[in-house]
Design a protein around this motif. Sequence first.
Motif, short mmCIF file in Angstrom:
data_model
loop_
_atom_site.label_atom_id
_atom_site.label_comp_id
_atom_site.label_asym_id
_atom_site.label_seq_id
_atom_site.Cartn_x
_atom_site.Cartn_y
_atom_site.Cartn_z
N TYR A 199 -1.65 2.54 0.60
CA TYR A 199 -1.54 1.75 1.80
C TYR A 199 -0.56 2.40 2.78
O TYR A 199 0.62 2.59 2.48
CB TYR A 199 -1.06 0.35 1.40
CG TYR A 199 -0.93 -0.64 2.51
CD1 TYR A 199 -1.99 -0.85 3.38
CD2 TYR A 199 0.24 -1.35 2.69
CE1 TYR A 199 -1.87 -1.77 4.40
CE2 TYR A 199 0.37 -2.26 3.71
CZ TYR A 199 -0.68 -2.47 4.56
OH TYR A 199 -0.56 -3.37 5.57
N PRO A 228 4.46 -7.20 16.16
CA PRO A 228 4.08 -8.29 15.25
C PRO A 228 4.61 -8.03 13.84
O PRO A 228 4.88 -6.89 13.47
CB PRO A 228 2.55 -8.28 15.27
CG PRO A 228 2.16 -6.99 15.85
CD PRO A 228 3.29 -6.53 16.71
N SER A 229 4.70 -9.09 13.05
CA SER A 229 5.23 -8.91 11.70
C SER A 229 4.21 -8.15 10.86
O SER A 229 3.00 -8.28 11.06
CB SER A 229 5.61 -10.25 11.09
OG SER A 229 4.56 -10.71 10.31
N GLY A 230 4.72 -7.30 9.99
CA GLY A 230 3.84 -6.44 9.20
C GLY A 230 3.49 -5.14 9.88
O GLY A 230 2.73 -4.34 9.33
N SER A 231 4.07 -4.91 11.07
CA SER A 231 3.69 -3.70 11.81
C SER A 231 4.50 -2.48 11.36
O SER A 231 4.26 -1.38 11.84
CB SER A 231 3.84 -3.92 13.31
OG SER A 231 5.16 -4.33 13.63
N GLY A 232 5.46 -2.68 10.45
CA GLY A 232 6.19 -1.53 9.92
C GLY A 232 7.58 -1.33 10.51
O GLY A 232 8.21 -0.29 10.29
N LYS A 233 8.09 -2.31 11.23
CA LYS A 233 9.40 -2.17 11.88
C LYS A 233 10.51 -2.01 10.83
O LYS A 233 11.34 -1.11 10.94
CB LYS A 233 9.71 -3.40 12.76
CG LYS A 233 8.60 -3.74 13.75
CD LYS A 233 8.95 -4.94 14.59
CE LYS A 233 9.07 -6.25 13.82
NZ LYS A 233 7.81 -6.72 13.22
N SER A 234 10.52 -2.90 9.84
CA SER A 234 11.56 -2.80 8.80
C SER A 234 11.43 -1.49 8.05
O SER A 234 12.42 -0.81 7.78
CB SER A 234 11.44 -3.95 7.81
OG SER A 234 11.64 -5.18 8.46
N THR A 235 10.21 -1.14 7.71
CA THR A 235 9.99 0.10 6.97
C THR A 235 10.51 1.30 7.75
O THR A 235 11.14 2.20 7.19
CB THR A 235 8.50 0.28 6.63
OG1 THR A 235 8.05 -0.90 5.95
CG2 THR A 235 8.26 1.48 5.76
N PHE A 251 2.76 3.18 0.87
CA PHE A 251 3.03 2.51 -0.40
C PHE A 251 1.74 2.61 -1.19
O PHE A 251 0.77 1.92 -0.89
CB PHE A 251 3.40 1.04 -0.19
CG PHE A 251 4.78 0.85 0.41
CD1 PHE A 251 5.92 1.14 -0.33
CD2 PHE A 251 4.93 0.37 1.70
CE1 PHE A 251 7.18 0.96 0.21
CE2 PHE A 251 6.19 0.19 2.25
CZ PHE A 251 7.32 0.49 1.50
N VAL A 309 1.78 2.52 5.80
CA VAL A 309 2.58 1.55 6.56
C VAL A 309 3.14 2.15 7.84
O VAL A 309 3.29 1.47 8.85
CB VAL A 309 3.73 1.01 5.67
CG1 VAL A 309 4.63 0.09 6.45
CG2 VAL A 309 3.15 0.28 4.46
N GLU A 312 13.96 3.59 2.00
CA GLU A 312 12.60 3.98 1.61
C GLU A 312 12.43 5.44 2.00
O GLU A 312 12.53 5.76 3.18
CB GLU A 312 11.54 3.17 2.37
CG GLU A 312 11.53 1.69 2.10
CD GLU A 312 11.02 1.33 0.72
OE1 GLU A 312 10.65 2.24 -0.05
OE2 GLU A 312 11.02 0.12 0.43
N1 LIG Z 1 7.95 -2.11 -0.90
C1 LIG Z 1 6.72 -2.31 -0.39
N2 LIG Z 1 5.64 -2.15 -1.16
C2 LIG Z 1 4.40 -2.34 -0.68
N3 LIG Z 1 4.13 -2.71 0.59
C3 LIG Z 1 5.16 -2.90 1.41
C4 LIG Z 1 6.52 -2.72 0.97
N4 LIG Z 1 7.35 -2.98 2.01
C5 LIG Z 1 6.56 -3.32 3.04
N5 LIG Z 1 5.26 -3.26 2.69
C6 LIG Z 1 4.11 -3.55 3.58
O1 LIG Z 1 4.23 -2.72 4.69
C7 LIG Z 1 3.85 -3.40 5.85
C8 LIG Z 1 4.94 -3.32 6.88
O2 LIG Z 1 6.03 -4.05 6.43
P1 LIG Z 1 7.37 -4.18 7.26
O3 LIG Z 1 7.90 -2.83 7.55
O4 LIG Z 1 8.25 -5.11 6.51
O5 LIG Z 1 6.88 -4.86 8.60
P2 LIG Z 1 7.71 -5.64 9.71
O6 LIG Z 1 9.15 -5.42 9.45
O7 LIG Z 1 7.23 -5.09 10.99
O8 LIG Z 1 7.32 -7.07 9.56
C9 LIG Z 1 3.51 -4.81 5.45
O9 LIG Z 1 2.12 -4.93 5.35
C10 LIG Z 1 4.14 -4.95 4.10
O10 LIG Z 1 3.43 -5.83 3.30
#
Ligand SMILES: Nc1ncnc2c1ncn2[C@@H]1O[C@H](COP(=O)(O)OP(=O)(O)O)[C@@H](O)[C@H]1O
Lengths: 213, 266
Positions: free
Chosen positions: B34, B55-62, B31, B36, B71
């Motif tokens: 940054y 852990p949260s923020g590790s990129g699982k959702s992404t 992003f 991810v 995405e």
């Molecule tokens: N659309 C976006 N724009 C900028 N940063 C993003 C976006 N989506 C997620 N992030 C960042 O990417 C990182 C991973 O997010 P995410 O995949 O949601 O993690 P998880 O699901 O493991 O908690 C986080 O630091 C989050 O802030």
Amino acid sequence: MNDILMMLLAGVPWTVGVTVCAFAVGVVLGFPLCALRMSQVPSLRVLGAALVLTLRSIPPIVWLFFIFFGIGGGYVTLSPFVAAVVGLGLITAAQMAEVYRGAFAAIPDGQYEAAHVLNLSAPQRFFDVVLPQLVRISIPTAATYAIGLLKDSAVASTLGVADISFQAYQVSQQTFQGLGVYSAAALVYLVLSVPVALASRWLSSTLQRRISL
Amino acid sequence: MNPMSIPLRQVPPVPAVKPAFLRLESLYKQFGKYEVLHDVNFEMSKGEVVAIIGPSGSGKSTLLRCINQLEPPTRGRIRLDELDIDAATPMARADLLKLRRRIGMVFQSFNLFPHLTVLRNVSLAQVRTLGRSEREADARSMQLLERVGLADKAGHYPARCSGGQQQRIAIARALALEPQLMLFDEPTSALDPELGLEVLAVMKELAGEGMSMIVVTHEMHFAETVSDRVVVMAEGRIIEQGPSAQVMRQPRHERVSKFLQAVRNR
Ligand SMILES: Nc1ncnc2c1ncn2[C@@H]1O[C@H](COP(=O)(O)OP(=O)(O)O)[C@@H](O)[C@H]1O
Ligand SMILES: [Mg+2]
């Protein structure tokens, strides 16, 4: 007194006509204006913002005179009614564009994501998912605005539209009963706004109960 | 084609390993500046259930969202069956539709359409994208609602259903498009524990029926008992993956055991 009331009531169709038509114009034109305002293209976005600002910051009476005497006095001839509808309709469009913009912001991203994941096309996403929610969110604000517009439509009388205010002025000139006439006129406006307020209340609470937006 | 009609000598050699159903090859996602996701490599075969923890923020959702192109990845390759999507080349719209048609997704926040009844929520996309008639779609939706135990809610609006019920409806809605792969992004995280259980029960049943699933979850019990494999992510990388029992009980990395401990002590 009865005659006075009858004269005033003769203005009701014009007041309602100007209000309903201007509102309809605004509700429809609000969409393209909102689209401009939210465009990805910066220049279009600026244009949209400028239009909204212009429409909102110039007093309605100035707008109406501009359209009726300015544009209408030139090559095109506009009836007072049409000029009033166009003028108030454009101002309404600017207001509605802002209402829609707020409503868009209130629709969670998850709605779009779900629609994407379900493979809905862009028109389907808009008509099946976004628009119905947009309408529901917009109803209360739009209804409040409609009541305001009902009152503000009195400005049409300055162009000679024979609405309630116009009639009230005429009657008061003839009878010299200003207080009575204008009290009656106020009452007529009040009676007209009540159904709009009630309908909006009922609509929002029904929708609220069902979908809790 | 009738298999008997293929002359024997033309039968292609059977590959030694089952080809991967889904394959991610050095996937990167940025992003802006940054990063991810960093060099994510992953594969799974059909019918597998994979849990992603971390852990949260590790990129699982992404990662999940890159798989179905919610995405678009910055770099790397995604293969799903014969579909081959390289981030380097712009994606054809037809391929995007094909990809999405095969993948169902369930979100943490359900994302049901609030203005439509439960039945309509499940039927809408069937009518719009599969070309089913309203009647066919509704019939199919009722079967699915029955399956998740919510046939009696068909005429209600989502707001009148509990979170657990809404999530089960969301699962039915995704299944209605007959996906080959289901992605779940923390499907129970927004729910009270007992409501989460009804959702997990539906997911377990689905896994038992052979659905291929990738589940981002904090439910360690689910990861250990239902999934075949566990993938652990940290800071945009896969730091460990393997059979569930092994990863959950004898992780190779210190970091993973610390994470597991922290989650279990919560
Ligand atoms: N659309 C976006 N724009 C900028 N940063 C993003 C976006 N989506 C997620 N992030 C960042 O990417 C990182 C991973 O997010 P995410 O995949 O949601 O993690 P998880 O699901 O493991 O908690 C986080 O630091 C989050 O802030
Ligand atoms: Mg997440």
